[in-house]
Write an enzyme that holds these catalytic residues in place. Structure first.
Site, mmCIF file in Angstrom:
data_model
loop_
_atom_site.group_PDB
_atom_site.id
_atom_site.type_symbol
_atom_site.label_atom_id
_atom_site.label_comp_id
_atom_site.label_asym_id
_atom_site.label_seq_id
_atom_site.Cartn_x
_atom_site.Cartn_y
_atom_site.Cartn_z
ATOM 1 N N ASP A 186 4.593 -5.613 -16.221
ATOM 2 C CA ASP A 186 3.234 -5.618 -15.684
ATOM 3 C C ASP A 186 2.295 -4.979 -16.706
ATOM 4 O OD1 ASP A 186 0.958 -5.108 -13.612
ATOM 5 O OD2 ASP A 186 2.496 -6.101 -12.428
ATOM 6 N N ASP A 195 4.526 11.983 -9.989
ATOM 7 C CA ASP A 195 5.554 11.450 -9.100
ATOM 8 C C ASP A 195 6.744 10.872 -9.858
ATOM 9 O OD1 ASP A 195 3.596 12.104 -7.283
ATOM 10 O OD2 ASP A 195 3.765 10.253 -6.130
ATOM 11 N N HIS A 218 -2.635 -1.741 -12.045
ATOM 12 C CA HIS A 218 -1.795 -2.712 -11.349
ATOM 13 C C HIS A 218 -0.310 -2.410 -11.545
ATOM 14 C CE1 HIS A 218 -0.112 -6.803 -10.497
ATOM 15 N NE2 HIS A 218 -1.127 -6.879 -9.659
ATOM 16 N N ASN A 316 -2.079 -15.621 -5.076
ATOM 17 C CA ASN A 316 -3.140 -15.247 -4.133
ATOM 18 C C ASN A 316 -4.238 -16.296 -4.062
ATOM 19 O OD1 ASN A 316 -1.738 -12.796 -4.028
ATOM 20 N ND2 ASN A 316 -3.042 -11.861 -5.573
ATOM 21 N N ALA A 332 6.515 -18.223 -10.433
ATOM 22 C CA ALA A 332 7.251 -18.114 -9.171
ATOM 23 C C ALA A 332 7.720 -19.454 -8.638
ATOM 24 C CB ALA A 332 6.385 -17.406 -8.127
ATOM 25 N N SER A 390 1.190 -9.511 -5.245
ATOM 26 C CA SER A 390 1.652 -8.535 -6.241
ATOM 27 C C SER A 390 2.233 -7.306 -5.581
ATOM 28 C CB SER A 390 0.485 -8.095 -7.133
ATOM 29 O OG SER A 390 0.218 -9.019 -8.134
#
Length: 441
Positions: A186, A195, A218, A316, A332, A390
């Site tokens: 990405d 984190d 993203h 999308n 995809a 996504s």
């Protein structure tokens, strides 16, 4: 798994690309050479085929680099590049020369196809479409599918966990993804994010002139959902958002900070991930192209054969409220790549989520939470809630890691585990495939 597409498949481009944009030239000036299985068997045959067809003298190979991670800046000086673990070559040519190479390749048994290199894009980001009134798609008595705004169940984020983790059963799973490698390809990751401090993590950039540090957001969001910690730090408002909290993370920056990248960037990172035994490769990226790409279908199949499952966002491009169901785009729509649709908190199909594409392999295979998803974001914001296929994709990728830990499944077997474990929904399969991905107990 979707059935593989043969060279005679009507819905794939022909061996010379088959689309007008290929004949007009590549916007990058580069072309992708997809080598046959026979040529793929030996790297020396790959190099020779690329040299003889393209006329390249200086050929870079991923095998020349540590961890088989192509240095894209160094490789820019080569006439062509071979992705040795994929059986794919990239060469530069003007449109006239490319047309000549395509013509020669059509009769060359070493070659499956020659295609123009394309740009791919992050399917989402800061301006990602939001669903203020989540819709459920149910059958109507006439043509099409009617939009209904009621549902028997609705999930919501709590102080403990996101709605997506609740809906997919992650909170009830004893698995953490430990011992499983997940590659997220990405815009990179905010490497300073607290984190991820102390995590087993490798980050590499495949974008020339940019580091793996995420300057977009993203990628950080997607890494957080797929592999965020099971017990995140305790700032105000924190909650669990990550699926596979102990998986090994490989971050490949394939999209620049502007949110776009080329096939070269993406193929280089897939080659790296496969050669480093990644069980799952997560790609929340693509382009709104209906036809299947030979390169991504071939790479998806060879990845499965090596034990790596590629999971990608369906897209999308729908606006269901306006009567437009959209379609699954590249990559995809490749039969050997798992396509993920997006669900809202009522387990209805998201308004923007693409419907199955009628080409062979273009179906949505599975669905996951993708509306108002809370996850990590580059500092100082730290967290953000956004929507998109996504955001659904890393839910599936993380669950795949949990299943791989539990069953030791790889490749096609892991695909089957995901489909078999999915919860069926009262929605058309063209929208949600097997249903919502569910974590193992």
């Amino acid at each position: 798994m979707s059935s593989s597409v043969s060279s005679s498949g009507n819905d794939l481009p022909d061996r010379s690309g088959g689309e007008s944009s290929d004949r007009q030239g590549s916007p990058t000036g580069r072309y992708v050479l997809v080598l046959s299985d026979e040529a793929f068997a030996r790297e020396s045959d790959q190099v020779e085929a690329l040299r003889s067809l393209s006329g390249a003298v200086n050929v870079a190979s991923t095998s020349d680099y540590e961890w088989r991670a192509l240095d894209v800046e160094q490789a820019e000086g080569a006439d062509a590049t071979v992705f040795a673990d994929l059986g794919i070559g990239i060469f530069t040519a003007d449109p006239e020369r490319a047309a000549s190479i395509m013509a020669a390749a059509a009769d060359d048994p070493r070659v499956t196809a020659v295609e123009a290199e394309r740009f791919m894009y992050a399917l989402g980001g800061p301006e990602e479409v939001r669903s203020e009134s989540p819709a459920v798609q149910t059958p109507s008595t006439d043509t099409g599918w009617a939009t209904v705004r009621t549902a028997p169940v609705e999930f919501a984020d709590t102080a403990e966990a996101t709605w997506g983790l609740q809906a997919t059963g992650v909170l009830d799973s004893e698995r953490t993804g430990q011992g499983i490698s997940v590659a997220v390809l990405d815009t990179g990751l905010d490497l300073r994010h607290p984190d991820f401090a102390g995590r087993e993590l490798t980050a590499r950039s495949f974008v020339s002139g940019e580091q793996a540090q995420d300057g977009n957001g993203h990628g950080t969001h997607c890494v957080g959902t797929s592999c965020g910690p099971s017990n995140p730090p305790e700032p105000p408002g924190s909650r669990r958002y990550g699926v596979a909290g102990q998986a090994e993370v490989l971050v490949g920056k394939v999209l620049g900070d502007g949110g776009s990248g080329t096939d070269t960037n993406i193929l280089a990172a897939i080659n790296w991930a496969i050669s480093n035994d990644c069980r799952v490769i997560s790609m929340s990226l693509g382009a709104d192209i209906r036809r299947v790409s030979w390169r991504y279908e071939t790479v998806g199949r060879r990845a499965l054969n090596r034990g790596s499952l590629i999971v990608a966002a369906a897209g999308n491009n729908a606006d269901r409220d306006a009567g437009n169901p959209g379609f699954v785009g590249v990559p995809a729509n490749s039969p050997s790549i798992m396509a993920v649709g997006a669900l809202d908190s009522r387990l209805g199909i998201a308004n923007f989520s693409a419907r199955s594409n009628p080409v062979d392999g273009g179906q949505v295979d599975i669905a996951a939470p993708g509306v108002e998803v809370y996850s990590t974001w580059p500092m100082d914001r730290r967290y953000r809630t956004i929507s998109g296929t996504s955001m659904a994709t890393p839910h599936v990728s993380g669950i795949a890691a949990l299943l791989a830990q539990r069953t030791d499944a790889r490749g096609e077997a892991l695909w089957s585990e995901l489909v078999r474990g999915a919860q069926r929904l009262e929605l058309p399969a063209v929208d949600v495939g097997a249903g919502i991905a569910k974590a193992p107990s």
